[in-house]
Design a protein around this motif. Structure first.
Motif, short mmCIF file in Angstrom:
data_model
loop_
_atom_site.label_atom_id
_atom_site.label_comp_id
_atom_site.label_asym_id
_atom_site.label_seq_id
_atom_site.Cartn_x
_atom_site.Cartn_y
_atom_site.Cartn_z
N TYR A 199 -34.41 -14.59 -1.53
CA TYR A 199 -33.86 -15.15 -2.75
C TYR A 199 -34.84 -14.93 -3.91
CZ TYR A 199 -30.48 -17.70 0.18
OH TYR A 199 -29.49 -18.05 1.07
N VAL A 200 -36.12 -15.07 -3.63
CA VAL A 200 -37.13 -14.82 -4.65
C VAL A 200 -37.12 -13.34 -5.05
CG1 VAL A 200 -39.63 -14.77 -5.09
CG2 VAL A 200 -38.59 -16.76 -4.00
N ALA A 201 -37.01 -12.46 -4.06
CA ALA A 201 -36.98 -11.02 -4.35
C ALA A 201 -35.79 -10.66 -5.24
CB ALA A 201 -36.90 -10.23 -3.04
N MET A 202 -34.65 -11.31 -5.00
CA MET A 202 -33.44 -11.00 -5.76
C MET A 202 -33.44 -11.64 -7.14
SD MET A 202 -31.59 -9.04 -3.81
CE MET A 202 -29.99 -9.13 -4.61
N GLY A 203 -34.38 -12.56 -7.42
CA GLY A 203 -34.37 -13.28 -8.67
C GLY A 203 -33.46 -14.49 -8.66
N TRP A 204 -32.95 -14.85 -7.49
CA TRP A 204 -32.12 -16.06 -7.35
C TRP A 204 -33.01 -17.30 -7.36
CZ3 TRP A 204 -29.21 -13.89 -2.47
CH2 TRP A 204 -28.46 -12.77 -2.86
N ALA A 205 -34.28 -17.13 -7.10
CA ALA A 205 -35.30 -18.17 -7.21
C ALA A 205 -36.56 -17.49 -7.70
CB ALA A 205 -35.53 -18.85 -5.87
N ASP A 206 -37.56 -18.28 -8.06
CA ASP A 206 -38.74 -17.71 -8.70
C ASP A 206 -39.99 -17.70 -7.84
OD1 ASP A 206 -37.75 -17.40 -11.69
OD2 ASP A 206 -37.03 -19.33 -10.96
N LEU A 207 -40.08 -18.65 -6.93
CA LEU A 207 -41.24 -18.72 -6.04
C LEU A 207 -40.88 -19.53 -4.81
CD1 LEU A 207 -43.71 -21.51 -7.14
CD2 LEU A 207 -41.70 -20.97 -8.53
N THR A 208 -41.68 -19.33 -3.77
CA THR A 208 -41.56 -20.12 -2.56
C THR A 208 -42.96 -20.46 -2.09
OG1 THR A 208 -40.63 -20.18 -0.31
CG2 THR A 208 -41.39 -18.04 -1.11
N TYR A 209 -43.15 -21.72 -1.65
CA TYR A 209 -44.49 -22.12 -1.22
C TYR A 209 -44.39 -23.04 -0.01
CZ TYR A 209 -43.60 -26.41 -3.98
OH TYR A 209 -43.06 -27.56 -4.48
N TYR A 210 -45.48 -23.03 0.79
CA TYR A 210 -45.48 -23.74 2.06
C TYR A 210 -46.85 -24.33 2.33
CZ TYR A 210 -41.44 -20.71 2.54
OH TYR A 210 -40.27 -20.06 2.30
N SER A 211 -46.86 -25.48 2.99
CA SER A 211 -48.11 -26.06 3.49
C SER A 211 -48.35 -25.67 4.94
CB SER A 211 -48.08 -27.59 3.37
OG SER A 211 -47.02 -28.13 4.16
N TYR A 212 -47.28 -25.27 5.63
CA TYR A 212 -47.44 -24.74 6.98
C TYR A 212 -46.30 -23.77 7.25
CZ TYR A 212 -48.11 -23.90 11.84
OH TYR A 212 -48.32 -23.25 13.03
N ILE A 213 -46.65 -22.55 7.61
CA ILE A 213 -45.66 -21.52 7.91
C ILE A 213 -46.33 -20.52 8.85
CG2 ILE A 213 -46.23 -19.89 6.06
CD1 ILE A 213 -42.66 -21.11 6.94
N SER A 214 -45.53 -19.72 9.55
CA SER A 214 -46.07 -18.74 10.50
C SER A 214 -45.73 -17.32 10.08
CB SER A 214 -45.51 -19.01 11.90
OG SER A 214 -45.92 -20.28 12.36
N SER A 215 -46.53 -16.38 10.55
CA SER A 215 -46.39 -14.98 10.13
C SER A 215 -45.00 -14.42 10.42
CB SER A 215 -47.45 -14.12 10.83
OG SER A 215 -47.33 -14.21 12.25
N TRP A 216 -44.41 -14.79 11.57
CA TRP A 216 -43.10 -14.24 11.91
C TRP A 216 -42.01 -14.76 10.98
CZ3 TRP A 216 -46.10 -16.72 15.77
CH2 TRP A 216 -45.90 -18.10 15.88
N ASP A 217 -42.23 -15.94 10.36
CA ASP A 217 -41.24 -16.47 9.42
C ASP A 217 -41.20 -15.67 8.13
OD1 ASP A 217 -40.41 -18.93 10.83
OD2 ASP A 217 -42.46 -19.60 10.48
N ILE A 218 -42.33 -15.18 7.68
CA ILE A 218 -42.44 -14.71 6.31
C ILE A 218 -42.78 -13.24 6.14
CG2 ILE A 218 -42.98 -16.97 5.34
CD1 ILE A 218 -45.96 -16.13 5.44
N ALA A 219 -43.26 -12.57 7.19
CA ALA A 219 -43.75 -11.19 7.00
C ALA A 219 -42.66 -10.27 6.46
CB ALA A 219 -44.31 -10.64 8.31
N GLY A 220 -41.48 -10.32 7.05
CA GLY A 220 -40.40 -9.46 6.59
C GLY A 220 -40.01 -9.72 5.15
#
Length: 279
Positions: A199-220
């Motif tokens: 959604y951030v890539a498409m411009g539907w949102a502007d940023l995403t942030y996390y206090s705990y996340i894992s590599s498999w969730d976000i790498a792609g």
């Protein structure tokens, strides 16, 4: 065995894997799925997560022999090539098990220590986001970089604060959350992390942030954002020294090359409380 792959070759492998996973996931009757709990009621898994990961791994190992696979369900299987694949077979298992279409399968691939490729497939919604490291496509249509909105108009997608954040320091967590809510237009959790990145890539949102996340969730998803000129920061500052922000648990990703000071300040504080050993 090939020693190096082009971005197009890596993307084709990730796409083949997520396509096959999506075919399987579309056949499942999700009206009464049994759940298992990993650590707490917020961290669930189903037999379909495990089966889907095996489908993805089989394709990746065929297309990219010797690759290392880091999967949410099966952990890390180390290969002997320079390629590492980060796999989340069902990102958003709670959505999946509830019958919602709001889940996805995601593969992110790095080569020689650089995150290059990402594919995110939301099989029920019929959405596919992908990058070869240069171009980004949404359902085979090329995507252009998003515009930058004023800070007060920014939509942030996040799961912060988590219960653990409150358990560590309720007062500081409340203050951090309020500071960001007062600065940005909205802070909402509306999708699994991989889709939030898209959604951030498409411009539907502007940023995403996390206090705990894992590599498999976000790498792609992160590969997709970065291919369009977006950027990430990790916290505590300095613990990621090679640009591999997908390996951090606490981070922010912007759709453009920007930094919002309140987000930077508050996430640094969150990380120092949550990960003092990394300071």
């Amino acid at each position: 065995m090939k020693s190096q792959y082009t971005g197009a070759e890596l993307m084709a492998a990730a796409k083949a894997a997520t396509d096959k996973a999506a075919e399987y996931l579309r056949t499942i009757d999700r009206s009464g799925i049994e759940r298992e709990y990993k650590t707490d009621p917020h961290d669930i898994v189903t037999k379909h997560d495990k089966q889907t990961e095996e489908i993805i791994k089989e394709v990746l190992l065929k297309e990219l022999p010797g690759c290392t696979i880091v999967g949410e369900e099966s952990g890390e299987s180390v290969g002997d090539s320079s390629v590492i694949c980060y796999v989340d077979p069902i990102d958003g298992t709670s959505f999946f098990a509830s019958g919602s279409p709001n889940f996805c399968t995601t593969v992110g691939i790095e080569q020689n220590g650089k995150l290059i490729v990402g594919v995110v497939n939301a099989p029920i919604m019929g959405w596919e986001f992908k990058t070869d490291g240069d171009q980004v496509w949404f359902n085979d249509t090329p995507v252009s970089p998003p515009a930058e909105r004023p800070t007060q108009d920014c939509l942030a997608l996040t799961y912060f604060p988590l219960v653990r954040d409150y358990n560590i320091d309720k007062e500081a967590t409340t203050e951090a959350s309020l500071a960001m809510k007062k600065t940005l237009a909205s802070n909402v959790a509306m999708a699994p992390a991989a889709l939030q990145m898209c959604y951030v890539a498409m411009g539907w949102a502007d940023l995403t942030y996390y206090s705990y996340i894992s590599s498999w969730d976000i790498a792609g998803g992160m590969a997709i954002v970065h291919a369009l000129g977006g950027r990430s920061d990790s916290y505590p500052k300095g613990h990621i020294k090679d640009g591999r922000h997908h390996l951090s648990h606490c981070l922010v990703t912007y759709g453009t090359n920007r930094k919002i000071e309140v987000v930077d300040r508050e996430l640094q504080g969150v990380a120092l409380r949550r990960y003092p050993e990394l300071a």
